[in-house]
Structure formats: C-alpha cells, structure tokens
Design an enzyme around this catalytic site. Structure first.
Site, PDB file in Angstrom:
ATOM      1  CB  THR A  88       1.670  26.205  -3.976  1.00 38.92           C
ATOM      2  OG1 THR A  88       1.305  26.450  -5.326  1.00 38.92           O
ATOM      3  CG2 THR A  88       1.487  27.503  -3.185  1.00 38.92           C
ATOM      4  CG  ASP A 144       5.593   3.644   1.687  1.00 44.38           C
ATOM      5  OD1 ASP A 144       5.580   4.214   2.794  1.00 44.38           O
ATOM      6  OD2 ASP A 144       4.593   3.544   0.952  1.00 44.38           O
ATOM      7  CG  PHE A 193      -1.854   1.227   1.226  1.00 40.75           C
ATOM      8  CD1 PHE A 193      -3.111   1.134   0.646  1.00 40.75           C
ATOM      9  CD2 PHE A 193      -1.469   2.444   1.768  1.00 40.75           C
ATOM     10  CE1 PHE A 193      -3.976   2.231   0.613  1.00 40.75           C
ATOM     11  CE2 PHE A 193      -2.324   3.555   1.744  1.00 40.75           C
ATOM     12  CZ  PHE A 193      -3.576   3.435   1.166  1.00 40.75           C
ATOM     13  CE  LYS A 204      -0.358   5.512   7.695  1.00 38.08           C
ATOM     14  NZ  LYS A 204      -1.716   6.041   7.535  1.00 38.08           N
TER      15      LYS A 204
END
Lengths: 505, 505
Positions: A380, A325, A219, A356
C-alpha cells in the site's frame, strides 16, 4: 555510586551549572531557545548517580504499562539533544556513539533537517499520505532523484522504497525469487494452471522450495523471510518457524590483520569453497545470496575485498543473484557512501538494500529485477514520502559538508588511538578493526563488556555492543577529532578503573 | 472522448472556471492560499479528456525511470487536494472513494492534521528518529496513551507499534508462536541446548513447524509470513516460497441477506465445522488463527456476528489464539471504531492488528503476549513517532467530530440508495453489502467492473475494486450525505450509459 572525583573534576563545570542544565537551562541559551539554535557542549555531563536516572525511570514506568521497556537504556529528551550529544530525561548529556542503533546520520536537531521537517512540503506529505504505487505525488520522481539517485550504487539505476531494513531485504528476496522462477521458466511469467492453483495451498510448484543463502552470524531483520536468513543470535529466532534455507560460513578473521595474513587468507578460502559447495550441492535450489559488508549485529565481523570479489565470481558462475545488505553499513560511516564500493567489484551486486541512517528503507536494483507484471512486488504505502524528504535533507548534508570524507579521516584518527590502547590494555580488549568510523573491538569477556559499557555511560559516553563480546562504534558522520579526544580521555579512565578493580598491582 | 454534454453540464461551472482550476487558481482563493484554508468544491470537475491526463503522464514518465509505475492511476497534487476531493496533476477534482487504498481517515489537507504536522514536537521526531525500544522519548508513553489507548479494543491493554499492516500481522504471529511454544514447554522460556543449536539451522525443535490458520480469500500482507496467510489472489504469491500453513473456508454469503438467511446460516456452519476439523486434524500444530472482520482485498466478503462468535468459541476450545486483522476495517468506517465490536464477543480476541487509516501500524494485545525475555519481539524503530503524532491528531478528530457515528449514518444513507439501484440496474451490479460506509457491491463481470470504474473516474469519482468483480467503497470518515448525493447522480449517469451501450432498447 559509580561516579568519582576524577570524572566530576573532568567535567570542567560547577555543580550548579550541571543542575541548571538538568532543569532545562543548558548553556548557552534559555529553555525557550529553538532546537535548531542549540549548541553542542564541549564535553559530556552526567548529573545523576545512575542511568537511567529518576526522570527516565518515571517515564519508563508509565510507558511500561503499554509496551515492553526491558531493552530501554534511558528515556531521551530530543528537544535538548544536540549534534553528537544525546540528552536524557534527567538532563545527562552523553556523547552518543550508538546513535539509535546506528541510525542517526548528521546529528540531533541538525538545523538543515529541522528546516526540512518544517517545510510546507513536509506538512503536505504528513497530512496526505499517498499509496505511492497508485497515486504518487506529481513530485515523487523528483524526490527520488534527489534523495536516492544522487548516491545510487554504481550500476543500479532503480530504487524500490519501503519502511524498514527487514522488509527492504524481504522485497529484494521476493524480486530474486520472481527473477529466478522467470529465468527457469524460460524468461516468461506465463503461469501454468498447476502453479496458479498450488500457490493458493502454499505448495510447489506455485510456492516453490527455493532458498536465499545467508552467512553464519549475519543479521538481515526479523520478519519471517528476513529472520530465516538471520543467523546472529538464537534469541532472535527461537520458537519462530523458519524456511529451511542453508547458511555458509563467514570468515572469522584474526587481528591484527598484518600478523595473521596467511591464516586469514586460508580462512577466507575455506569459507568460499564451502559456499561454492553449498551452491552446488544444496538440495533446495538457491536464488540469491545475501551478505553484509560488515556483519554488524553479529559482532562486527569483517572480510577482505578479495573475499567479496571471489564471492561475486562464484555467484556469477552459479547463476545466483547477489544481494548486498547495506542497512547498517550504508550512508557513509565506512568512509565510502556504500561499503561495497571498497571491493571494486567488476560487476555490481544485483541488489543493494538500505535503511537506518538513510531514515527510509528500500533496495537499489536494475530493471531486470522488475517483474513483467504489475502488483507482484507491491504494497500500500511503499515507504513514506515524509521520511524520504528527510533522506533528501540528509543526503544534501552528507554531500555538501563532505561528511563521508570526514568519517574517513575521523575514523582513521580514532583507530590510531585505539590500536596502541589495545596493546596497553590487552586484558580488557583486542582486535580493533573496521574502516571509517565503523570500528569495533572485542572485549575479553561478555561480563567485562557489560562493565565497560556501563562505566562508559557513567563517564558520559553512550556505546553499544554487537555479537557476544564486541563493542561497536556507530557515531554520526559529524563526529570530529575533538569528539574522539573526549572519548579517548574517558575510555582511558574506564580502562584504568577496570585494571584497578580486576588486576590491582 | 468519454466525456459528454451531460457530465459537463452537471459541473455547474464555466469552461474558463475549470481551466482556472487546472492552472492552480481553484476558487476560492489564489495559488498562495494555505493548504489548511482550501475549501472543498461542491462537486467533481474533470478537465482532461482522459485520466491520467498529460501532466500526470509527464510526471509518470519521469518516475517510471526509477520505479515501477504500472499500477499508478494518476499523479496526485496533494497541495491542492482538499477534504473528500483528490486533485491530480492536471487539476482534475475527483470525489475520492478509494482514499489511497482505504488509508485516508479525515480528509486531504485536514486543518487539524496540518497543524499537528507543523508542530515543534513533529519537527523534533522527524529530525531525531529514535530507536523506540532502546531510547524512547520521555513523552512516548503519553503519545501512546493519546494516540492508541483512547481507542483500544476492549480487553487489550498494551500496544506494539510498527511500520505497516504486513509487519503488524507478522509481529502478532511471532507473539503467537512464542506464546504457543512457552505454554507447550510448561510456561517457561528456558530453552534446551537442542533448541538453541537447531534454531541456527532453521530446523525443529528451535525453529518449529507450527502454523497460523488463515481463511480462503483473506489478505494479511506481503512479507513472507504474512504472505503465507494471504489467500486472496495468486498473483500476490506466485514464485514466492511459503510456509505450509493450512487455510479454512470463509463463508460465501448470498445477498440480499434476508432472502438467503437459511442458506447463509448453513454455509457458515459448514465453514465452522471445516475450521474445527482442521484445528483437530492438521498435521502441523496451529498456534493461532488470523481473520479479517470483512475480507477486503479478497472481494469484500462478510460473515455474520454469529460466525465470529462461534469461531471464538472454537479457538478457546482448541486452545489456539485468535488474531483479528483490522488493518483495513479499523478506525471507524464500519460504524464502530473496530469492526469486531459488532460481534459482541464474550472474550475479546487475543490480538488485534491495525494500519491504514490509523496511519501507523501495530497490534493491541494483553500482557500475556509479551515474551518473558526482552529482544525477542523487537526491531530498531518500532514504528515512527512522527506518524504516531498524526495518529493522535486523527484520533482527536474522529472522537471530537463524532466521525464514527457520521460514517454509520452516511453509510446507511448510501446503502439505502444503492439497494434500489441494484434492483433497477441488475444487469450491472448486485449484492450490496456492508456496514457504515464500508460498503461494496458485485459487478456482473470483471469487464463491466473495469468499464464502470473508468466511467466513474471520468465523471469525477475515484473508486477501487476488490476481489474479482467487487467495487468497494472506502471513503473517508468525513463523507456526508451531500457527497453521497454527488456520487449517486454520477453513478446513475454511468449506469444509464452502460445500459445504453450494452442493452439498448
């Protein structure tokens, strides 16, 4: 009526005491007590017959007019939540082992975090949100040093900040694709006229067909690029266009590990060979692989350090980048600040993504991952300096209070209790696994898991699932052995109830 | 040495006064003055010979070790910035007409925003960040009502909150794709076995080939799905894989509008016909179109209300959704809270996305855009309630102080000054356009634009470009006619300098 005499008696408080807490006068301290002066209760306290209770339901029916609330467990009362305990709108005090999907690091209303939240520096970043890539505050470099560089993964000296885990991964993928194209172009970002025009039509060579290789059950987020690498559940992906990127198998280990060491080694070798085959044969060239140290949303699936070491060798041999990840595994819960430290790689990963528990997101990288031209990997806001100040306070707490070490110790203690229970209550759960407090087990069916999570919540312990049948532990780093004792008492009670119901003698 | 006697004289302050401000003692008030008590200077003040000055450079050289700083203009001092003036690390006071890429709504160190930033509610949301889709605060519905629903676009009663403009667009695209698939499936989300398995391989039918149609020169963000609809500049897209989604032409209007009304109408008709042809003929089915009311990053390109009205009719006829990207135009600068209000559509757009001045991002939508099943359009944080409290304070300010009306008036005043200057200084700029303060003009070359922006900065006015040759006005909503006068004086001075240099008599 799920609550019973046993659980009521175990609360060790009178009914009136519980009602008092439900009305906002939780001992110690009155309703005017400052959030930073709240004290953790000794144990959970459930005062409603169901969760969500009436106050949660009232809040959600109002909210439901404006947003989808079907995934909501209950409405939180964050003024009252304290330490490892989340308080809901009805005044239920639950030991929180889910922690906002693994994203609360050092406890609710942590005094140091509240102090950081109330600083003049915080007020300034909230009122004056800069475009960090164009007009960063003069202090931004110092914030980065204190929030991120003190805990940087070995070998990665720069950090790209952003908003959440999904775009952290996408920014890393973009860096990988730019690096890939540059090296294939002979180390230059001098674009051809054909690249310049074709890219505006979204076709090669300007917008090339290149892939990120991900792993079964992985995921990596829900934006379009990240979602193309997410392989955990169909429901996340259905009806959404995806890049035709390949997936490699992730090992399916059997537990306990010592019993299945040969089988598991063979399974890992099979997955490595298949990964290598894909890197070699895939019709679309592959710029990078992305992998979680523990596949979290996919069901808490683990592999051995050897697997990751060999995977690193393979990426080096095939000249593809390795993105780790650590959105869910990062920030200490596995017993090291970054889970991949436990692999002791000879060469570090090319990029490590986080979010997280760090409360801000981004990716660590080497200078090689910076494109030759500005504005190519850009947006931005580039994250949020207010949240970065929270990251700084979190890192302070984690380092000063040695919370990574605490997670290691507490996790070992928890695991040592879970393993014998898994043998005793084998009809309910098995396959206890993980490092630190980043633990999990499998229920013997999805239905039993639903029942178990519900009963645990009514016993005052909030937990979450992952994958099809796993229950995952995602406590804060502040979890202690005393909390584990509270959990185990309630867990055994629930296991007994399940046995009495499903397998009565 | 760009600074000259004229600009120094125009400051109306002594050298010692400027030095005092550079060392942090800007009148009125000493260095201990609270940020909320700062007072705007009457005019800009540039105390260094170049920008970035030495203090900015020192800050950037430290920051440059950790992040890419090549797009940085200068390092900000946000403790001292006040109202419409940004202060840099060297104590330069610049009238800010760029405003963090159009994302500062009501002024630096706005007292109401600082108050919101220092509230106990804010400290709680900072220290206790919830997963809003699972454990929202009991007050979250009320925050949504006050922050978003008071200014909701007509006809759109729900709001999906998220982190930034790019993922706001992607979440809207996902909603569009799910809606598209559901209607094609006969109004159901009952997935076939083939869909369930194929989606894990990223291939149809589970991961279908369906498109979002965007427009030439549009900008919708930089994550992979958003980037596939971005068509403004090659540099944003090169080397990154993209979905093979089509693009339609956006009108290229000529100015002044009253002189070219027939030509412009023909141009818009041409673009509409081509859009209709693509919707009819495109080999990949199209679920939605996405369009900005003013193409901002792409060069401040406008179209008439009639164009958008007819576009809406076309989407209805072809049964595709219409997503209006108000990331840059939203929150009042065009003279209405949402720019698309000026089109007076018979049926509202299906979704409206926002970010920037709102300081949080998301999209407004109807209940029809909510999938039948939970967890399909979802993520861990769903935005940030701390920033939502800032949105609430901003909306309070905008409504109470009637700042949308102020932007309309101030913008008309600014435009009335720009138009005659465009005639007088036609060798430098032309095509003044826009509504409210959301104005722009074109320079006659990219080189002249670079020169103009640099000279303006040295005169104490910070501005940004868009597209190839445009200069865009993106002031705060708090801009007044007095600020316009300050700008015009400096602008004329710069125009004269450019004429003296390039076209001396």
């Amino acid at each position: 009526m799920l609550r019973n005499a046993l659980s009521k008696a175990s609360l060790g408080r009178s009914v009136s005491g519980r009602l008092a807490s439900a009305s906002g006068r939780h001992a110690p301290g009155g309703s005017k007590r400052l959030a930073s002066q709240l004290v953790e209760p000794k144990q959970p306290e459930v005062v409603t017959d169901e969760i969500p209770g009436p106050q949660s339901k009232a809040a959600l029916s109002r909210l439901g007019l404006l947003q989808d609330t079907r995934a909501v467990v209950f409405a939180g009362d964050y003024q009252k939540s304290v330490g490892n305990y989340i308080v809901d709108a009805d005044g239920n005090y639950l030991l929180d082992l889910h922690c906002q999907i693994a994203s609360i690091p050092v406890g609710y209303n942590n005094a140091a975090l509240l102090k950081a939240a109330q600083s003049p520096e915080m007020a300034s970043t909230l009122a004056n949100r800069p475009a960090l890539g164009m007009y960063p505050s003069k202090d931004w470099g110092s914030t980065l040093e204190q929030a991120y560089m003190r805990v940087k993964p070995k070998g990665l000296d720069m950090v790209f900040t952003t908003a959440h885990g999904s775009d952290a991964n996408e920014l890393a993928y973009k860096a990988a694709f730019m690096y890939y194209a540059k090296t294939r172009r002979g180390g230059t970002e001098g674009f051809s006229a054909q690249e310049m025009s074709s890219v505006m039509d979204n076709v090669p060579p300007g917008a090339p067909d290149v892939a990120i290789l991900s792993f079964t059950a992985g995921f990596h987020g829900r934006t379009f690029g990240a979602l193309s690498t997410t392989r955990s559940k169909a429901i996340h992906k259905l009806d959404i266009p995806a890049f035709r990127w390949p997936r490699a198998p992730f090992p399916q280990l059997r537990y306990p590990l010592d019993k299945y060491s040969e089988e598991n080694a063979a399974e890992e070798s099979r997955c490595l060979a298949e990964t290598e085959r894909i890197l070699h044969d895939n019709p679309m060239p592959i710029a990078a692989i992305v992998i979680e140290p523990v596949q979290s949303e996919g069901g808490d699936r683990h592999a051995s350090p050897r697997f990751f070491q060999e995977l690193r060798s393979i990426t080096k041999q095939h000249d593809v980048l390795m993105i780790v990840d650590e959105v869910q595994t990062g920030c200490g819960a596995t017993g090291t600040f970054w889970a991949h430290e436990q692999w002791a790689l000879e060469t570090p990963p090319d990029m490590v993504t986080f979010s997280k528990k760090m409360q801000t997101a981004g990716f660590y990288h080497t200078r090689e991952m910076v494109p030759d031209q500005p504005y190519r990997n850009f947006n931005t806001w580039l994250g949020d300096p207010s949240r970065a100040l929270m990251t700084r306070a979190i890192v302070d707490e984690v380092l000063e209070r040695k919370l990574v070490e605490q997670a290691r110790d507490t996790g070992a203690y928890l695991k040592s209790h879970l393993e014998p229970l898994a043998i005793r209550y084998f009809r309910v759960f098995n396959s206890v696994r993980g490092e630190g407090t980043f633990l999990a087990f499998d229920c013997t069916s999805a239905e039993l898991r639903t029942e178990l999570l519900h009963l645990m919540r009514m016993e005052g312990v909030n937990m979450g699932g992952s994958g099809d049948v796993a229950v995952r532990f995602r406590p804060m780093l502040t979890l202690t052995k005393a909390h584990v004792n509270v959990f185990i008492t309630r867990f055994e009670s629930v296991l007994n109830k399940l046995y009495q119901k499903h397998w009565p003698r």
